[in-house]
Write a protein that holds these residues in place. Structure first.
Motif, PDB file in Angstrom:
ATOM      1  N   TYR A   1      -4.229   9.887 -10.393  1.00 58.31           N
ATOM      2  CA  TYR A   1      -5.506  10.572 -10.159  1.00 58.31           C
ATOM      3  C   TYR A   1      -5.379  12.074 -10.391  1.00 58.31           C
ATOM      4  O   TYR A   1      -6.195  12.672 -11.107  1.00 58.31           O
ATOM      5  CB  TYR A   1      -5.972  10.290  -8.729  1.00 58.31           C
ATOM      6  CG  TYR A   1      -7.132  11.154  -8.296  1.00 58.31           C
ATOM      7  CD1 TYR A   1      -8.428  10.897  -8.745  1.00 58.31           C
ATOM      8  CD2 TYR A   1      -6.934  12.237  -7.442  1.00 58.31           C
ATOM      9  CE1 TYR A   1      -9.487  11.697  -8.355  1.00 58.31           C
ATOM     10  CE2 TYR A   1      -7.984  13.039  -7.045  1.00 58.31           C
ATOM     11  CZ  TYR A   1      -9.262  12.762  -7.502  1.00 58.31           C
ATOM     12  OH  TYR A   1     -10.312  13.556  -7.117  1.00 58.31           O
TER      13      TYR A   1
ATOM     14  N   LYS B   1       0.826  -1.206   0.000  1.00 60.46           N
ATOM     15  CA  LYS B   1       0.000   0.000   0.000  1.00 60.46           C
ATOM     16  C   LYS B   1       0.867   1.265   0.000  1.00 60.46           C
ATOM     17  O   LYS B   1       0.574   2.235  -0.694  1.00 60.46           O
ATOM     18  CB  LYS B   1      -0.934   0.009   1.206  1.00 60.46           C
ATOM     19  CG  LYS B   1      -2.087  -0.979   1.119  1.00 60.46           C
ATOM     20  CD  LYS B   1      -2.955  -0.884   2.351  1.00 60.46           C
ATOM     21  CE  LYS B   1      -4.135  -1.847   2.292  1.00 60.46           C
ATOM     22  NZ  LYS B   1      -4.984  -1.771   3.498  1.00 60.46           N
ATOM     23  N   ALA B   2       1.929   1.237   0.808  1.00 60.45           N
ATOM     24  CA  ALA B   2       2.800   2.412   0.883  1.00 60.45           C
ATOM     25  C   ALA B   2       3.476   2.694  -0.460  1.00 60.45           C
ATOM     26  O   ALA B   2       3.749   3.844  -0.797  1.00 60.45           O
ATOM     27  CB  ALA B   2       3.850   2.208   1.977  1.00 60.45           C
TER      28      ALA B   2
ATOM     29  N   PHE C   1      -0.907   5.802  -7.444  1.00 56.61           N
ATOM     30  CA  PHE C   1      -2.321   6.019  -7.749  1.00 56.61           C
ATOM     31  C   PHE C   1      -2.718   7.476  -7.536  1.00 56.61           C
ATOM     32  O   PHE C   1      -3.535   8.021  -8.283  1.00 56.61           O
ATOM     33  CB  PHE C   1      -3.196   5.105  -6.898  1.00 56.61           C
ATOM     34  CG  PHE C   1      -3.162   3.670  -7.339  1.00 56.61           C
ATOM     35  CD1 PHE C   1      -3.426   3.322  -8.651  1.00 56.61           C
ATOM     36  CD2 PHE C   1      -2.867   2.661  -6.438  1.00 56.61           C
ATOM     37  CE1 PHE C   1      -3.394   2.004  -9.067  1.00 56.61           C
ATOM     38  CE2 PHE C   1      -2.838   1.335  -6.846  1.00 56.61           C
ATOM     39  CZ  PHE C   1      -3.098   1.010  -8.166  1.00 56.61           C
ATOM     40  N   LYS C   2      -2.135   8.121  -6.531  1.00 52.79           N
ATOM     41  CA  LYS C   2      -2.424   9.538  -6.320  1.00 52.79           C
ATOM     42  C   LYS C   2      -1.923  10.376  -7.485  1.00 52.79           C
ATOM     43  O   LYS C   2      -2.609  11.297  -7.948  1.00 52.79           O
ATOM     44  CB  LYS C   2      -1.762  10.012  -5.013  1.00 52.79           C
ATOM     45  CG  LYS C   2      -2.533   9.630  -3.754  1.00 52.79           C
ATOM     46  CD  LYS C   2      -1.893  10.268  -2.544  1.00 52.79           C
ATOM     47  CE  LYS C   2      -2.700   9.976  -1.281  1.00 52.79           C
ATOM     48  NZ  LYS C   2      -2.088  10.614  -0.085  1.00 52.79           N
TER      49      LYS C   2
ATOM     50  N   ARG D   1       0.274   3.632  -3.165  1.00 59.04           N
ATOM     51  CA  ARG D   1      -0.561   4.799  -2.882  1.00 59.04           C
ATOM     52  C   ARG D   1      -0.061   6.059  -3.588  1.00 59.04           C
ATOM     53  O   ARG D   1      -0.857   6.764  -4.237  1.00 59.04           O
ATOM     54  CB  ARG D   1      -0.656   5.031  -1.362  1.00 59.04           C
ATOM     55  CG  ARG D   1      -1.643   6.145  -0.986  1.00 59.04           C
ATOM     56  CD  ARG D   1      -1.754   6.304   0.515  1.00 59.04           C
ATOM     57  NE  ARG D   1      -2.465   5.175   1.105  1.00 59.04           N
ATOM     58  CZ  ARG D   1      -1.886   4.264   1.893  1.00 59.04           C
ATOM     59  NH1 ARG D   1      -0.581   4.347   2.165  1.00 59.04           N
ATOM     60  NH2 ARG D   1      -2.570   3.270   2.391  1.00 59.04           N
ATOM     61  N   PRO D   2       1.255   6.398  -3.552  1.00 57.27           N
ATOM     62  CA  PRO D   2       1.698   7.602  -4.281  1.00 57.27           C
ATOM     63  C   PRO D   2       1.494   7.497  -5.789  1.00 57.27           C
ATOM     64  O   PRO D   2       1.195   8.503  -6.446  1.00 57.27           O
ATOM     65  CB  PRO D   2       3.193   7.687  -3.919  1.00 57.27           C
ATOM     66  CG  PRO D   2       3.349   6.892  -2.664  1.00 57.27           C
ATOM     67  CD  PRO D   2       2.345   5.803  -2.768  1.00 57.27           C
TER      68      PRO D   2
END
Length: 219
Positions: A51, A40-41, A47-48, A44-45
């Motif tokens: 987005y 996840k760590a 996917f951000k 997460r960046p």
């Protein structure tokens, strides 16, 4: 005289049992394991970024389109200045051998091959007039064997296999021709490989012409 009813055992857990239950650790979910937290760590960046990039493109569509256009133009100019060719093969002539700022004799090679394909003996003879071979190829014989109108074959493709500049300033090139013709058992496919030696400093004239191979293609 009525006797009191016997005391029923309480169904509630005792304090010791409550304490033991409260002290037992809760089982971790799959998404809370160290491996899952690490993934996840990392993701997460990413996917951000995706987005916010999509969001920025939607909010500034024309600006994004302009930036993409300028990027493509800059890449094309850099490629042309470096290699004298446009990207993605646009406008690329395989017979431009790019030798000393010229075609290295590629135009002579192309014209000779096209004349052979079309059965043009006159053009072949003119291009062969400066050959330094002891036994130059006979245009009439080659036309009878390999031209489309005389040999009743169809040239499918012409591919420049390799080009190399030699120490004596000549240029050696190898060209492959895929062709097909009608035979007793149906269509027959074949492959020809020609070797040319050209002289760039003398308008790229052809010095040698050799038929390396002419064979049927494997079915």
């Amino acid at each position: 005289m009525l006797s009191p009813s016997p005391t029923q055992p309480s169904s509630e857990p005792s304090k010791a049992e409550k304490k033991e239950i409260n002290l037992s650790p809760a089982q971790r979910r799959l998404g809370q394991t160290p491996a899952a937290l690490l993934i996840k760590a990392i993701l997460r960046p990413i996917f951000k970024l995706i987005y916010y990039t999509i969001k920025g493109v939607r909010n500034h569509f024309w600006l994004t389109l302009l930036l993409l256009f300028l990027l493509i133009v800059s890449i094309s100019l850099t490629s042309y200045v470096t290699t004298k060719q446009l990207p993605f093969g646009v406008g690329n002539d395989p017979f431009n051998f790019h030798v000393r700022g010229g075609d290295g004799g590629g135009d002579h090679v192309k014209n000779w091959l096209y004349a052979l394909r079309d059965g043009n003996v006159t053009t072949m003879s003119l291009l062969q007039s400066e050959l330094i071979m002891s036994q130059p190829p006979d245009p009439n014989q080659l036309v009878a064997q390999f031209s489309e109108p005389k040999a009743h074959v169809q040239w499918k493709s012409i591919n420049v296999l390799s080009v190399s500049t030699e120490s004596d300033t000549t240029v050696d090139s190898f060209v492959e021709i895929d062709f097909a013709g009608s035979g007793p058992g149906g269509n027959v496919k074949g492959i020809m490989i020609w070797h040319f030696t050209t002289l760039p400093q003398n308008q790229g004239r052809i010095l040698y012409i050799d038929l390396v191979s002419a064979r049927p293609a494997l079915q």
